[in-house]
Design a protein around this motif. Structure first.
Motif, PDB file in Angstrom:
ATOM      1  N   ARG A   1       0.828  -1.200   0.000  1.00  0.00           N
ATOM      2  CA  ARG A   1       0.000   0.000   0.000  1.00  0.00           C
ATOM      3  C   ARG A   1       0.868   1.258   0.000  1.00  0.00           C
ATOM      4  O   ARG A   1       0.618   2.217   0.717  1.00  0.00           O
ATOM      5  CB  ARG A   1      -0.940   0.011   1.206  1.00  0.00           C
ATOM      6  N   GLY A   2       1.883   1.251  -0.849  1.00  0.00           N
ATOM      7  CA  GLY A   2       2.732   2.417  -0.978  1.00  0.00           C
ATOM      8  C   GLY A   2       3.442   2.749   0.319  1.00  0.00           C
ATOM      9  O   GLY A   2       4.079   1.890   0.946  1.00  0.00           O
ATOM     10  N   ALA A   3       3.318   4.014   0.732  1.00  0.00           N
ATOM     11  CA  ALA A   3       3.993   4.483   1.938  1.00  0.00           C
ATOM     12  C   ALA A   3       3.212   4.176   3.208  1.00  0.00           C
ATOM     13  O   ALA A   3       3.672   4.487   4.308  1.00  0.00           O
ATOM     14  CB  ALA A   3       4.253   5.985   1.845  1.00  0.00           C
ATOM     15  N   ARG A   4       2.055   3.596   3.077  1.00  0.00           N
ATOM     16  CA  ARG A   4       1.252   3.287   4.254  1.00  0.00           C
ATOM     17  C   ARG A   4       1.947   2.180   5.063  1.00  0.00           C
ATOM     18  O   ARG A   4       2.257   1.110   4.529  1.00  0.00           O
ATOM     19  CB  ARG A   4      -0.132   2.816   3.833  1.00  0.00           C
ATOM     20  N   PRO A   5       2.244   2.405   6.341  1.00  0.00           N
ATOM     21  CA  PRO A   5       2.943   1.392   7.142  1.00  0.00           C
ATOM     22  C   PRO A   5       2.149   0.087   7.217  1.00  0.00           C
ATOM     23  O   PRO A   5       0.928   0.093   7.329  1.00  0.00           O
ATOM     24  CB  PRO A   5       3.071   2.053   8.523  1.00  0.00           C
ATOM     25  N   ARG A   6       2.892  -1.005   7.164  1.00  0.00           N
ATOM     26  CA  ARG A   6       2.288  -2.332   7.299  1.00  0.00           C
ATOM     27  C   ARG A   6       2.901  -3.020   8.513  1.00  0.00           C
ATOM     28  O   ARG A   6       3.993  -2.686   8.956  1.00  0.00           O
ATOM     29  CB  ARG A   6       2.521  -3.188   6.042  1.00  0.00           C
ATOM     30  N   LYS A   7       2.193  -3.998   9.021  1.00  0.00           N
ATOM     31  CA  LYS A   7       2.668  -4.711  10.210  1.00  0.00           C
ATOM     32  C   LYS A   7       3.470  -5.929   9.802  1.00  0.00           C
ATOM     33  O   LYS A   7       3.066  -6.713   8.950  1.00  0.00           O
ATOM     34  CB  LYS A   7       1.486  -5.138  11.080  1.00  0.00           C
ATOM     35  N   VAL A   8       4.656  -6.094  10.414  1.00  0.00           N
ATOM     36  CA  VAL A   8       5.472  -7.284  10.232  1.00  0.00           C
ATOM     37  C   VAL A   8       5.786  -7.831  11.623  1.00  0.00           C
ATOM     38  O   VAL A   8       5.980  -7.070  12.574  1.00  0.00           O
ATOM     39  CB  VAL A   8       6.766  -6.962   9.440  1.00  0.00           C
ATOM     40  N   THR A   9       5.797  -9.151  11.741  1.00  0.00           N
ATOM     41  CA  THR A   9       6.007  -9.784  13.041  1.00  0.00           C
ATOM     42  C   THR A   9       7.422 -10.338  13.138  1.00  0.00           C
ATOM     43  O   THR A   9       7.859 -11.091  12.262  1.00  0.00           O
ATOM     44  CB  THR A   9       4.993 -10.929  13.260  1.00  0.00           C
ATOM     45  N   LEU A  10       8.115  -9.949  14.187  1.00  0.00           N
ATOM     46  CA  LEU A  10       9.444 -10.477  14.484  1.00  0.00           C
ATOM     47  C   LEU A  10       9.294 -11.575  15.535  1.00  0.00           C
ATOM     48  O   LEU A  10       8.640 -11.371  16.562  1.00  0.00           O
ATOM     49  CB  LEU A  10      10.363  -9.381  15.016  1.00  0.00           C
ATOM     50  N   ARG A  11       9.901 -12.716  15.257  1.00  0.00           N
ATOM     51  CA  ARG A  11       9.852 -13.836  16.210  1.00  0.00           C
ATOM     52  C   ARG A  11      11.259 -14.059  16.762  1.00  0.00           C
ATOM     53  O   ARG A  11      12.161 -14.467  16.021  1.00  0.00           O
ATOM     54  CB  ARG A  11       9.321 -15.100  15.547  1.00  0.00           C
ATOM     55  N   PHE A  12      11.419 -13.808  18.039  1.00  0.00           N
ATOM     56  CA  PHE A  12      12.712 -13.971  18.694  1.00  0.00           C
ATOM     57  C   PHE A  12      12.763 -15.301  19.442  1.00  0.00           C
ATOM     58  O   PHE A  12      11.765 -15.741  20.017  1.00  0.00           O
ATOM     59  CB  PHE A  12      12.957 -12.832  19.691  1.00  0.00           C
ATOM     60  N   GLU A  13      13.947 -15.914  19.418  1.00  0.00           N
ATOM     61  CA  GLU A  13      14.216 -17.088  20.231  1.00  0.00           C
ATOM     62  C   GLU A  13      15.373 -16.752  21.170  1.00  0.00           C
ATOM     63  O   GLU A  13      16.332 -16.089  20.771  1.00  0.00           O
ATOM     64  CB  GLU A  13      14.579 -18.294  19.354  1.00  0.00           C
ATOM     65  N   TRP A  14      15.278 -17.202  22.406  1.00  0.00           N
ATOM     66  CA  TRP A  14      16.309 -16.888  23.393  1.00  0.00           C
ATOM     67  C   TRP A  14      16.741 -18.130  24.143  1.00  0.00           C
ATOM     68  O   TRP A  14      16.035 -19.139  24.180  1.00  0.00           O
ATOM     69  CB  TRP A  14      15.814 -15.810  24.363  1.00  0.00           C
ATOM     70  N   ASP A  15      17.935 -18.047  24.703  1.00  0.00           N
ATOM     71  CA  ASP A  15      18.506 -19.178  25.429  1.00  0.00           C
ATOM     72  C   ASP A  15      18.531 -18.869  26.922  1.00  0.00           C
ATOM     73  O   ASP A  15      18.313 -17.725  27.349  1.00  0.00           O
ATOM     74  CB  ASP A  15      19.923 -19.456  24.924  1.00  0.00           C
ATOM     75  N   LEU A  16      18.817 -19.892  27.683  1.00  0.00           N
ATOM     76  CA  LEU A  16      18.877 -19.740  29.128  1.00  0.00           C
ATOM     77  C   LEU A  16      20.042 -18.840  29.526  1.00  0.00           C
ATOM     78  O   LEU A  16      21.068 -18.783  28.842  1.00  0.00           O
ATOM     79  CB  LEU A  16      19.052 -21.103  29.795  1.00  0.00           C
ATOM     80  N   ASN A  17      19.876 -18.150  30.637  1.00  0.00           N
ATOM     81  CA  ASN A  17      20.976 -17.390  31.216  1.00  0.00           C
ATOM     82  C   ASN A  17      21.648 -18.280  32.259  1.00  0.00           C
ATOM     83  O   ASN A  17      21.066 -18.586  33.302  1.00  0.00           O
ATOM     84  CB  ASN A  17      20.469 -16.097  31.856  1.00  0.00           C
ATOM     85  N   TYR A  18      22.865 -18.721  31.955  1.00  0.00           N
ATOM     86  CA  TYR A  18      23.564 -19.628  32.860  1.00  0.00           C
ATOM     87  C   TYR A  18      24.272 -18.890  33.996  1.00  0.00           C
ATOM     88  O   TYR A  18      24.705 -19.509  34.958  1.00  0.00           O
ATOM     89  CB  TYR A  18      24.623 -20.427  32.087  1.00  0.00           C
TER      90      TYR A  18
END
Length: 552
Positions: free
Chosen positions: A173-190
Motif C-alpha cells: 500500500r505504498g507508503a502506508r505502514p504495514r505490520k510485520v512480526t518479528l519472532r525472537f528465540e532466546w537461550d537460558l541465562n547460565y
C-alpha cells in the motif's frame, strides 16, 4: 360597462398581486458550512459538521481518497467528510464542493493531507525475560509498523543467546505502514548476573532514515544462585530434572540421599554431596542442562531414554565437561550426534556409554591420548532405524557409525583401524550398527605392533601360533561387533585372539545381517563351525564348559 368589468377584474387580481409582490421581497434562506479547510495527517481523519441550507443540495469531490456522507440532502444536515490514510510520502490536496440544486450556489471545503514519514516503529520497545523457560517456550513476538524494508541487527556479543526471524514484509500500500512480526528465540541465562541486549532495526535502502526507530531493548534475569555444597547439589538435581522434563519427580520430603537414582558421599570432605545420579525417561531437545556443572563432587552420571531419540540430532553441550572428577558417564538413548571439544577435559573417565544414540561416526576426540584412563567404551545400537538392505534406500543420516568405515577408491570399506589400536580398553561394544566392509588383517601394517616370541614364552596360556600376529586389543576381555554389515574373511588376529572364547563369538562376533551399500549379503566367509581349532592351540587354557565338548 367595459370600465366596470375592468374594475372588477382588477379588484379580483389585486390580492394575488400583493401576495406575489410580498413573496418576491422575502430574503432567501442561507447556504453555509462552518469550515472551509480540513487538515489531516497521513493516517487519515474524519470530520463532522452541520451544513445549513434552505434547499436541496449535492456534495461532489473528484478525489477518491475523500468520502462525503450523505452525498446529497434537502435542508440542513450533519455531514461527515472522511479522509483515507495516505499512500505516499508526499502531501496531497483535494476539494469537497457542496452545491444547491435550485440556485446553483456553492460552498467549497479545501482538504490537505500530509504524506507518511519513514518509520520503523515496534509496538513494544522493552521485553523482560526470565532466566529459564522450557525449551518450546523460549520465544516471543514483536509487531513492527513500518513502510521501509529493514533488517534486525543483534549485537555480536548477544548472538549466542538471542536470534530473530521475520515474517514476510508486504509493502503493498505504498507508503502506508504495514505490520510485520518479528519472532525472537532466546537461550537460558547460565550466569548469576542479568544481561540486556539493544536490538537495532537497520533500513535496507540508503538515504531513507526513519523519524521513528526506537529499536528494542531485551533484558533477562540472572540465573538462580546455586552454591557448591549439599544444598546446591539438591537445587541442581531439581533443576536438571525440571529442564529435562523427567516423567517422575523426586520425593522432596525425603533427604537427598534417599532420592531415586541418587547416592551421596558417606564420609570425607564431600560428605552428604552427590556422588552419583541417574536421570531416566525424559523429553528434551537440548543438551545436558547447565545446572549439571554444580555437581562438582560427582563421580558417576547417567542420562538414559530421551523421547523420540531417533529423531534427535543433539550435542551434550559444554557444561558437563566441567565435571573433571567423573569416572563413569552414561549418555545413552539421548539423540546425540556429536561431542564438544571440551569433552576432552574428562580425562578421568574410566567408563563411557554412548549407546542408542545417532552417531554416524565415532567422535574423533575419542582417542587413547585424550582419555588415558578409559577402559570401557560402549557404542552399540546407534541406528536411527533398521535398514536391512543399505543398497536399497535413499534415506540419509542413518546413524549407526555408517560413515566410520574407511572407503577406498573402489567404494570398498574396511573396519576403522584406530579403534583397534586402543590397547587400554577391556570392553569395546560396537554391536547393532552399520559398520561395513572387512576386518583388516593388519599383518602387513608396519605400524601395528605384533605379538613377540618373548611375550608368548612368558605366558604359559599363549600358543606359539600367536607369535607374529598383530597385537590387537590385547587387554580387551569383551568385544562385540555382531549385527553390523561386515563382510569378508575373519583375520587371524581375531580367530586366535587370547580372549576370543570370552567374547562369546558365536553370538557377539560372527553373526551379521542384511546387505551393505554395494548390495552384498553380509557375513564372514570363514566362520568356524566350533572353537575346537582354538583350543587345539590354547592347550593350557582353562576350557569354557560350553565349548569344551568331550575334552577333559
Amino acid at each position: 360597462m367595459m370600465n366596470r368589468l375592468h374594475s372588477e377584474i382588477l379588484i379580483c387580481l389585486l390580492p394575488a398581486l400583493c401576495l406575489l409582490l410580498s413573496c418576491s421581497n422575502e430574503p432567501s434562506v442561507g447556504f453555509s458550512a462552518p469550515v472551509d479547510l480540513i487538515e489531516a495527517g497521513a493516517e487519515g481523519k474524519t470530520v463532522e459538521f452541520s451544513l445549513s441550507s434552505g434547499d436541496s443540495w449535492v456534495a461532489k469531490t473528484q478525489d477518491p481518497w475523500i468520502t462525503v456522507s450523505p452525498a446529497n440532502g434537502n435542508g440542513s444536515t450533519v455531514c461527515t467528510v472522511s479522509i483515507d490514510s495516505a499512500l505516499t510520502f508526499s502531501p496531497r490536496e483535494g476539494l469537497v464542493r457542496f452545491e444547491q440544486t435550485g440556485t446553483g450556489e456553492r460552498r467549497d471545503i479545501r482538504v490537505t493531507q500530509k504524506g507518511f514519514e519513514y518509520a520503523i516503529d515496534p509496538l513494544r520497545q522493552e521485553i523482560s525475560l526470565q532466566s529459564y523457560a522450557p525449551f518450546g517456550e523460549r520465544t516471543f513476538e514483536v509487531d513492527v509498523m513500518t513502510n521501509l524494508p529493514f533488517r534486525v541487527e543483534i549485537p555480536e556479543q548477544d548472538a549466542s543467546w538471542l536470534s530473530c526471524g521475520m515474517t514476510e514484509l508486504q509493502l503493498d500500500r505504498g507508503a502506508r505502514p504495514r505490520k510485520v512480526t518479528l519472532r525472537f528465540e532466546w537461550d537460558l541465562n547460565y550466569n548469576q548476573t542479568s544481561r540486556a541486549s539493544s536490538v537495532r532495526f537497520i533500513p535496507l535502502e540508503e538515504g531513507k532514515e526513519p523519524v521513528r526507530n526506537d529499536g528494542l531493548v531485551i533484558r533477562q534475569e540472572a540465573a538462580e544462585a546455586i552454591e557448591p555444597g549439599v544444598k546446591g547439589d539438591s537445587l541442581a538435581l531439581l533443576a536438571i530434572r525440571r529442564s529435562l522434563g523427567c516423567l517422575s519427580d523426586y520425593e522432596v520430603s525425603e533427604k537427598m540421599e534417599h532420592w531415586e537414582g541418587v547416592t551421596v558421599w558417606k564420609s570425607g570432605p564431600d560428605k552428604g554431596r552427590v556422588r552419583s545420579a541417574s536421570f531416566m525417561l525424559f523429553s528434551t531437545d537440548e543438551g545436558i542442562p547447565f545446572q549439571v556443572k554444580y555437581l562438582t563432587a560427582c563421580e558417576e552420571l547417567t542420562f538414559f531414554s530421551n523421547a523420540n531419540t531417533f529423531l534427535k540430532s543433539l550435542d551434550p553441550g559444554p557444561h558437563i565437561c566441567t565435571l573433571t572428577r567423573l569416572r563413569r558417564l552414561d549418555i545413552s538413548a539421548y539423540g546425540l550426534v556429536s561431542l564438544p571439544e571440551e569433552f576432552t577435559a574428562l580425562k578421568n573417565l574410566e567408563y563411557l556409554n554412548l549407546s542408542g544414540n545417532n552417531f554416524s561416526a565415532v567422535p574423533a576426540i575419542l582417542t587413547p591420548e585424550n582419555f588415558p584412563n578409559l577402559h570401557s567404551l560402549v557404542l552399540n545400537a546407534n541406528q536411527r532405524q533398521v535398514i536391512y538392505d543399505l543398497s536399497n534406500t535413499v534415506k540419509k543420516d542413518l546413524g549407526g557409525l555408517m560413515d566410520e568405515s574407511l572407503q577406498d577408491a573402489d567404494g570398498n570399506r574396511t573396519f576403522p583401524k584406530r579403534l583397534l589400536r586402543w590397547d587400554a580398553l577391556d570392553t569395546l561394544i560396537l554391536s547393532v550398527n552399520y559398520l561395513q566392509g572387512s576386518l583388516p588383517s593388519l599383518e602387513d601394517d608396519p605400524d601395528f605392533p605384533k605379538w613377540t616370541r618373548a611375550e608368548v614364552d612368558a605366558c604359559d596360556t599363549l600358543p606359539q601360533r600367536l607369535a607374529g600376529l598383530p597385537k590387537v586389543l590385547p587387554h580387551t576381555t569383551l568385544l562385540t561387533i555382531n549385527l553390523n554389515r561386515l563382510t569378508g574373511a575373519l583375520p587371524d588376529w581375531l580367530l586366535y585372539h587370547p580372549c576370543l572364547d570370552l567374547w562369546m563369538p558365536e553370538s557377539l562376533i560372527f553373526p551379521q545381517e542384511g546387505k551393505d551399500e554395494k548390495g552384498s549379503s553380509c557375513g564372514f566367509t570363514n566362520v568356524p563351525a566350533s572353537l575346537d581349532y582354538y583350543y587345539e592351540e590354547y592347550v593350557n587354557k582353562k576350557f569354557n564348559p560350553n565349548n569344551q565338548g568331550d575334552k577333559q
